[in-house]
Design a protein around this motif. Sequence first.
Motif, mmCIF file in Angstrom:
data_model
loop_
_atom_site.group_PDB
_atom_site.id
_atom_site.type_symbol
_atom_site.label_atom_id
_atom_site.label_comp_id
_atom_site.label_asym_id
_atom_site.label_seq_id
_atom_site.Cartn_x
_atom_site.Cartn_y
_atom_site.Cartn_z
ATOM 1 N N ILE A 1 2.347 7.316 -11.044
ATOM 2 C CA ILE A 1 3.592 6.553 -11.134
ATOM 3 C C ILE A 1 4.024 6.145 -9.731
ATOM 4 O O ILE A 1 4.287 7.002 -8.877
ATOM 5 C CB ILE A 1 4.709 7.363 -11.819
ATOM 6 N N ASP A 2 4.104 4.851 -9.503
ATOM 7 C CA ASP A 2 4.579 4.304 -8.231
ATOM 8 C C ASP A 2 6.038 3.923 -8.395
ATOM 9 O O ASP A 2 6.373 2.958 -9.078
ATOM 10 C CB ASP A 2 3.732 3.087 -7.842
ATOM 11 N N ASP A 3 6.913 4.700 -7.765
ATOM 12 C CA ASP A 3 8.356 4.462 -7.824
ATOM 13 C C ASP A 3 8.901 4.415 -6.402
ATOM 14 O O ASP A 3 9.973 4.937 -6.123
ATOM 15 C CB ASP A 3 9.022 5.574 -8.654
ATOM 16 N N TYR A 4 8.116 3.807 -5.523
ATOM 17 C CA TYR A 4 8.474 3.718 -4.110
ATOM 18 C C TYR A 4 8.580 2.243 -3.756
ATOM 19 O O TYR A 4 7.588 1.525 -3.741
ATOM 20 C CB TYR A 4 7.402 4.396 -3.255
ATOM 21 N N ALA A 5 9.798 1.784 -3.464
ATOM 22 C CA ALA A 5 10.036 0.351 -3.334
ATOM 23 C C ALA A 5 9.356 -0.265 -2.121
ATOM 24 O O ALA A 5 8.852 -1.389 -2.190
ATOM 25 C CB ALA A 5 11.539 0.090 -3.280
ATOM 26 N N ASP B 1 2.054 4.205 3.518
ATOM 27 C CA ASP B 1 0.687 4.711 3.480
ATOM 28 C C ASP B 1 0.327 5.227 2.092
ATOM 29 O O ASP B 1 -0.849 5.245 1.716
ATOM 30 C CB ASP B 1 0.506 5.844 4.499
ATOM 31 N N GLY B 2 1.341 5.650 1.339
ATOM 32 C CA GLY B 2 1.087 6.190 0.009
ATOM 33 C C GLY B 2 0.495 5.180 -0.946
ATOM 34 O O GLY B 2 -0.232 5.544 -1.881
ATOM 35 N N ASP B 3 0.783 3.881 -0.726
ATOM 36 C CA ASP B 3 0.245 2.845 -1.611
ATOM 37 C C ASP B 3 -1.277 2.790 -1.549
ATOM 38 O O ASP B 3 -1.924 2.342 -2.505
ATOM 39 C CB ASP B 3 0.827 1.480 -1.250
ATOM 40 N N GLU B 4 -1.832 3.225 -0.428
ATOM 41 C CA GLU B 4 -3.289 3.274 -0.299
ATOM 42 C C GLU B 4 -3.821 4.695 -0.448
ATOM 43 O O GLU B 4 -4.901 4.896 -1.009
ATOM 44 C CB GLU B 4 -3.715 2.702 1.051
ATOM 45 N N LEU B 5 -3.057 5.685 0.037
ATOM 46 C CA LEU B 5 -3.545 7.058 0.046
ATOM 47 C C LEU B 5 -3.727 7.617 -1.360
ATOM 48 O O LEU B 5 -4.784 8.176 -1.691
ATOM 49 C CB LEU B 5 -2.586 7.951 0.839
ATOM 50 N N TYR B 6 -2.710 7.481 -2.206
ATOM 51 C CA TYR B 6 -2.818 8.055 -3.557
ATOM 52 C C TYR B 6 -3.970 7.438 -4.354
ATOM 53 O O TYR B 6 -4.802 8.164 -4.916
ATOM 54 C CB TYR B 6 -1.497 7.894 -4.309
ATOM 55 N N PRO B 7 -4.067 6.096 -4.431
ATOM 56 C CA PRO B 7 -5.203 5.536 -5.164
ATOM 57 C C PRO B 7 -6.554 5.923 -4.570
ATOM 58 O O PRO B 7 -7.516 6.169 -5.309
ATOM 59 C CB PRO B 7 -4.968 4.026 -5.077
#
Length: 373
Positions: free
Chosen positions: A157-161, A165-171
Amino acid sequence: MRGDKFYSLPPTDTTGAVDPSPAYAVFPIKNSPPSVSFVYGSNPSDTTAVKTFTIRSFFWIGTDPDGNESITNFYYALFPKDAPPPSDIDDFANGYINGVLESVVRSVTLRDIPGGEWVFYLAARDIAGQASEIIRYPKEEGTWTVVEPVLNGTLFIDDYANLTDGDELYPACLDSLLGPGNYSNWNIEERIPYSKIDIKETFDLFNYIIYYADGYSQLPKLSNEILNYVMADNEDNHILISSINATDSDDSLFAFLSSDAIDLVKRSYPFKTSGDYRINPGQIIFSRDSNYVDLKVTPGRIISNPVGLVLGADADTLYQLPLSNREEWEGEPVIGLKYPHDAPAKLIFLSFTLHNANGKGNVIEVLREFLER
């Protein structure tokens, strides 16, 4: 009644005499058709591209100038976007999913919708047989795409507006651990489903949920559904949440942290009573569970405004800061918890941005432990 109707009422006096040539008047009786509209705010914008999983609820309002009680039924149908639209209510029977509802029913939940682009149609009919105009979601210029989930798998769940770095790190971590395409994504930064049923049943599709939230997230609106997910009899439900907030706008702890059902957090507190504060690059965040690794704040990054957690009886400490040599915080704040005791985690709550704690390149090991136990 419709059209012109003539009713003959012979005028009779008190003695029973009838007027042989009475006056008369013609009253046209005309039925007005009903109308139907979706409840305001119950649908996403119907002129844009929208994605959902295989569960979707619709809510509507029906009215009739002749009295709302004259509405007898609502009709609904689901058609593929590339199918010819229904021209009248009789065509609704050709829908992939279709049904007829009593007038007192003002919502429907569609389940097991196959993947692809769909259109939902709705109409009403009154006691005189007149039908409303057919309404649809989405409009012609919009698209509604159903995405089939990886059942009993993992949901990110992406709930970060903001972009982080998380947009690339988690996936990247999930691709490595599970394989590309072997988990599901749900972006809820701008909107969550109107229906609590949709939220609950979406959560229930998955055994593992990784929730990445900022300080302005949807967590306050989802708190009760997360609690229900964690406390369900299903032992396969597991959720990891990274959020610098532990309270809603009323400063009440999230229900999944403190409720009659679970006592994980007594209170949360900022490290400073005013202004912003941070955990600086290179700071070690110590694990208090031998199954989980220590973390380090990523060089060139900071962790802004985490909150300390005073734990309740049902929680174990998972992550904790050491004493600060520079008096950046008092004591040794707990900033991560695990529930339940002595068992694989059904809930991990981290009151800091996990994606900024990858200084050792080992956030993937936190996710691996969470997913594999």
